[in-house]
Design a protein around this motif. Structure first.
Motif, short mmCIF file in Angstrom:
data_model
loop_
_atom_site.label_atom_id
_atom_site.label_comp_id
_atom_site.label_asym_id
_atom_site.label_seq_id
_atom_site.Cartn_x
_atom_site.Cartn_y
_atom_site.Cartn_z
N ARG A 1 -0.12 34.77 1.49
CA ARG A 1 0.10 34.84 2.94
C ARG A 1 -1.23 35.19 3.61
NH1 ARG A 1 0.27 39.27 5.47
NH2 ARG A 1 0.82 40.44 3.62
N LEU A 2 -1.54 34.51 4.71
CA LEU A 2 -2.78 34.78 5.43
C LEU A 2 -2.75 36.19 6.04
CD1 LEU A 2 -5.50 33.56 6.45
CD2 LEU A 2 -4.28 33.02 8.57
N VAL A 3 -3.80 36.94 5.80
CA VAL A 3 -4.00 38.24 6.43
C VAL A 3 -4.87 38.04 7.68
CG1 VAL A 3 -4.98 40.55 6.16
CG2 VAL A 3 -3.73 39.47 4.25
N ALA A 4 -5.96 37.29 7.52
CA ALA A 4 -6.85 37.03 8.66
C ALA A 4 -7.80 35.89 8.33
CB ALA A 4 -7.66 38.27 9.01
N GLY B 1 -6.91 32.63 16.47
CA GLY B 1 -6.39 33.87 17.03
C GLY B 1 -6.27 34.94 15.95
N ASP B 2 -6.22 36.19 16.39
CA ASP B 2 -6.15 37.27 15.40
C ASP B 2 -4.75 37.47 14.83
OD1 ASP B 2 -4.95 38.42 17.60
OD2 ASP B 2 -6.30 40.13 17.73
N ASN B 3 -3.80 36.67 15.27
CA ASN B 3 -2.44 36.73 14.71
C ASN B 3 -2.02 35.38 14.13
OD1 ASN B 3 -2.31 35.48 17.16
ND2 ASN B 3 -0.57 36.63 17.93
N ALA B 4 -3.00 34.60 13.66
CA ALA B 4 -2.71 33.32 13.02
C ALA B 4 -1.84 33.54 11.77
CB ALA B 4 -4.00 32.62 12.63
N THR B 5 -1.12 32.51 11.38
CA THR B 5 -0.31 32.56 10.16
C THR B 5 -0.80 31.48 9.20
OG1 THR B 5 1.35 31.05 11.07
CG2 THR B 5 1.70 33.41 11.41
N GLY B 6 -0.49 31.68 7.94
CA GLY B 6 -0.89 30.69 6.96
C GLY B 6 -0.27 30.94 5.61
N THR B 7 -0.22 29.87 4.84
CA THR B 7 0.28 29.92 3.47
C THR B 7 -0.69 29.16 2.58
OG1 THR B 7 2.57 29.99 4.23
CG2 THR B 7 2.21 29.37 1.94
N LEU B 8 -1.03 29.75 1.45
CA LEU B 8 -1.88 29.15 0.44
C LEU B 8 -1.10 29.18 -0.86
CD1 LEU B 8 -4.66 28.17 -0.71
CD2 LEU B 8 -5.29 30.60 -0.86
N MET B 9 -0.97 28.02 -1.50
CA MET B 9 -0.23 27.94 -2.76
C MET B 9 -1.12 27.36 -3.85
SD MET B 9 3.55 26.70 -1.48
CE MET B 9 2.97 25.31 -0.53
N TYR B 10 -1.16 28.05 -4.98
CA TYR B 10 -1.85 27.57 -6.17
C TYR B 10 -0.81 27.46 -7.28
CZ TYR B 10 -6.45 28.81 -4.19
OH TYR B 10 -7.58 28.89 -3.41
N SER B 11 -0.69 26.28 -7.88
CA SER B 11 0.24 26.12 -9.00
C SER B 11 -0.49 26.38 -10.32
CB SER B 11 0.84 24.70 -9.02
OG SER B 11 -0.11 23.78 -9.50
N ALA B 12 0.28 26.73 -11.33
CA ALA B 12 -0.30 26.96 -12.65
C ALA B 12 -0.87 25.68 -13.23
CB ALA B 12 0.77 27.54 -13.57
#
Length: 142
Positions: free
Chosen positions: A10-13, A28-39
């Protein structure tokens, strides 16, 4: 021991740090995000500004051109594969909202400390000077 990046983050900043040390937040300082790494070596990332206005259409490919442009400007997403090389993760991009990155490799030096993964871009020269993008992530609980 190398860190296992596999999982959902999950994006922190997302911080953009200028050569003079000034910090800005591209979405913005309240942006959201998701990063996924598969095995298996696949990855996907999406970043969005908070509070994005909805388009006045039910057609994701339709609507007012200026509304679509605003939506495009508040989101960044790509998918591809990745490999960890020491303290750098290399993303090979298959598809991207920003078409110039499709087919490219993006090397991201990283640190992992106290449960926070921080990816950095190499210094980039912009119209206003040199900047480094720094994206901080926290692992989602399983």
């Amino acid at each position: 021991m190398a860190i296992d990046l596999s999982g959902v983050w999950r994006l922190v900043a997302w911080r953009r740090i200028a050569g003079d040390g000034e910090v800005s937040y591209p979405l913005g300082d309240n942006a959201t995000g998701t990063l996924m790494y598969s095995a298996s070596g696949r990855m996907a990332v999406q970043l969005t500004a908070a509070g994005r206005p909805k388009l006045h259409t039910d057609d994701p490919l339709g609507g007012d051109e200026s509304e679509r442009a605003a939506a495009y400007s508040t989101c960044l997403a790509y998918v591809g594969s990745y490999v960890v090389q020491g303290d750098t993760v290399v993303h090979t991009i298959d598809q991207c909202l920003y078409p110039n990155w499709a087919g490219a490799e993006q090397s991201r030096p990283f640190t992992y400390d106290n449960g926070e993964l921080v990816l950095r871009t190499p210094p980039m020269v912009t119209a206003t000077g040199t900047v480094v993008n720094e994206l901080a992530w926290a692992r989602e609980a399983d």
